[in-house]
Design a protein around this motif. Structure first.
Motif, short mmCIF file in Angstrom:
data_model
loop_
_atom_site.label_atom_id
_atom_site.label_comp_id
_atom_site.label_asym_id
_atom_site.label_seq_id
_atom_site.Cartn_x
_atom_site.Cartn_y
_atom_site.Cartn_z
N ALA A 12 77.58 -22.75 -8.09
CA ALA A 12 77.65 -21.56 -8.93
C ALA A 12 76.26 -21.08 -9.34
CB ALA A 12 78.48 -21.85 -10.18
N GLY A 13 75.22 -21.92 -9.14
CA GLY A 13 73.88 -21.54 -9.55
C GLY A 13 73.65 -21.72 -11.04
N LEU A 14 74.43 -22.60 -11.65
CA LEU A 14 74.30 -22.88 -13.09
C LEU A 14 73.44 -24.13 -13.29
CD1 LEU A 14 78.00 -22.13 -14.00
CD2 LEU A 14 76.01 -20.85 -14.84
N GLN B 249 76.86 -30.60 -11.30
CA GLN B 249 76.75 -29.18 -11.03
C GLN B 249 78.11 -28.56 -10.71
OE1 GLN B 249 73.62 -28.91 -8.05
NE2 GLN B 249 72.09 -29.02 -9.67
N VAL B 250 78.25 -27.29 -11.12
CA VAL B 250 79.49 -26.55 -10.89
C VAL B 250 79.50 -26.03 -9.45
CG1 VAL B 250 80.91 -24.60 -11.60
CG2 VAL B 250 79.59 -25.88 -13.32
N HIS B 251 80.57 -26.34 -8.72
CA HIS B 251 80.76 -25.89 -7.33
C HIS B 251 82.20 -25.41 -7.18
CE1 HIS B 251 77.35 -28.58 -6.69
NE2 HIS B 251 77.18 -28.04 -5.51
N ASN B 252 82.42 -24.51 -6.21
CA ASN B 252 83.81 -24.29 -5.85
C ASN B 252 84.24 -25.42 -4.92
OD1 ASN B 252 83.09 -23.59 -3.18
ND2 ASN B 252 83.41 -21.41 -3.48
N GLY C 160 70.40 -25.02 -23.88
CA GLY C 160 70.31 -24.00 -22.84
C GLY C 160 71.66 -23.38 -22.57
N ALA C 161 71.65 -22.19 -21.97
CA ALA C 161 72.90 -21.49 -21.66
C ALA C 161 72.67 -20.59 -20.45
CB ALA C 161 73.36 -20.66 -22.85
N ALA C 162 73.72 -20.37 -19.69
CA ALA C 162 73.66 -19.49 -18.52
C ALA C 162 75.07 -19.05 -18.17
CB ALA C 162 73.04 -20.22 -17.33
N THR C 163 75.17 -17.95 -17.42
CA THR C 163 76.46 -17.47 -16.93
C THR C 163 76.35 -17.15 -15.44
OG1 THR C 163 75.96 -15.18 -17.50
CG2 THR C 163 77.15 -16.49 -19.15
N ALA C 164 77.49 -17.17 -14.77
CA ALA C 164 77.53 -16.86 -13.34
C ALA C 164 78.94 -16.44 -12.98
CB ALA C 164 77.12 -18.08 -12.52
N ARG C 165 79.07 -15.85 -11.81
CA ARG C 165 80.38 -15.60 -11.21
C ARG C 165 80.54 -16.58 -10.07
NH1 ARG C 165 81.30 -9.07 -10.84
NH2 ARG C 165 81.21 -8.67 -13.07
N ILE D 153 85.75 -15.68 -10.78
CA ILE D 153 85.86 -15.88 -12.22
C ILE D 153 84.46 -15.85 -12.81
CG2 ILE D 153 87.98 -17.24 -12.03
CD1 ILE D 153 86.22 -19.74 -12.66
N SER D 154 84.39 -15.67 -14.10
CA SER D 154 83.12 -15.73 -14.81
C SER D 154 83.03 -17.09 -15.51
CB SER D 154 83.06 -14.61 -15.86
OG SER D 154 81.91 -14.74 -16.66
N ILE D 155 81.88 -17.77 -15.36
CA ILE D 155 81.69 -19.08 -15.98
C ILE D 155 80.42 -19.05 -16.82
CG2 ILE D 155 81.34 -21.55 -15.64
CD1 ILE D 155 82.70 -21.37 -12.99
N GLY D 156 80.54 -19.48 -18.07
CA GLY D 156 79.39 -19.69 -18.93
C GLY D 156 79.20 -21.18 -19.14
N VAL D 157 77.94 -21.60 -19.26
CA VAL D 157 77.61 -22.99 -19.52
C VAL D 157 76.72 -23.05 -20.76
CG1 VAL D 157 76.17 -24.90 -18.68
CG2 VAL D 157 77.85 -23.86 -17.17
N GLU D 158 77.01 -23.98 -21.65
CA GLU D 158 76.16 -24.23 -22.81
C GLU D 158 75.86 -25.72 -22.87
OE1 GLU D 158 77.87 -20.66 -25.71
OE2 GLU D 158 78.21 -22.76 -26.25
N LEU D 159 74.59 -26.06 -22.98
CA LEU D 159 74.14 -27.45 -23.09
C LEU D 159 73.75 -27.68 -24.55
CD1 LEU D 159 71.83 -27.42 -19.94
CD2 LEU D 159 74.29 -27.86 -20.05
#
Length: 196
Positions: free
Chosen positions: A105-107, A96-99, A6-11, A63-69
């Protein structure tokens, strides 16, 4: 060849020049975030049990963050990224990605295969640019100080200047590894750690 699951991106808005990967349901989840001193080896990120900390050039901005599983270790793309480092992450729950203020981040959940050990690879570009302009990435509309349209490259930039990619796959625990280190921000972190 490993499979991309899976993959997703977020700001993500990053106050204080960092963001975290953690299990928000864990008791004292914030205590799981590694101490900034543990970032010395790479100047980029450090991981442990239920927590990881990533340093950004952007101090206050997006920032822009991409995630790949992945099912296994993906190939390293050392041409597109300025700094690349890996570390082991042990998940007892979600990851999970958080500030650092706790905003997600909703990823997707990085511990996609359930509790266990994972390898995380963080690749970044634009950290030095993010440090220079607070990562807003938004231009002056293409106009110079005199009000004339200059049409430069900055006029076409419409998003964050700093980009991160987090790749994760199940793997046994292994020491941190720096795969590529070129940006000035990382060098500053490594130098300060070495000096003191």
């Amino acid at each position: 060849m490993p499979d991309l699951i899976g993959a997703a991106t977020a700001r993500l808005s990053v106050p204080e020049g960092q963001y975290a990967i953690l299990d928000p349901g864990a008791e004292d989840a914030q205590d799981s975030i590694p101490d900034p001193g543990e970032l010395a080896a790479t100047g980029l990120f450090a991981a442990g049990t239920d927590g990881a900390l990533v340093i950004t050039g952007t101090d206050h901005g997006e920032i822009s963050i991409g995630v790949e599983l992945w099912s296994g270790a993906p190939p390293v793309d050392d041409t597109a990224w300025e700094d690349i480092a890996e570390d082991s992450y042990t998940a007892t729950g979600a990851a999970q990605v958080h500030n650092v203020e706790g905003r997600p981040a909703g990823l997707p959940d990085l511990a996609w295969s359930g509790p266990g050990t994972y390898r995380m690879r963080v690749s970044v570009r634009g950290r030095d640019l993010g440090a220079d302009d607070d990562g807003g990435g938004y231009d002056d509309g293409g106009y110079d100080d005199g009000g004339a349209y200059d049409g430069g490259a900055d006029a076409r930039r419409t998003g964050p200047v700093e980009e991160h990619l987090i790749q994760v796959w199940p793997a046994p625990v292994a020491p941190p590894q720096a795969l590529k280190l070129t940006d000035e921000l990382g060098e500053t972190w490594r130098s300060e750690a070495a000096g003191g």
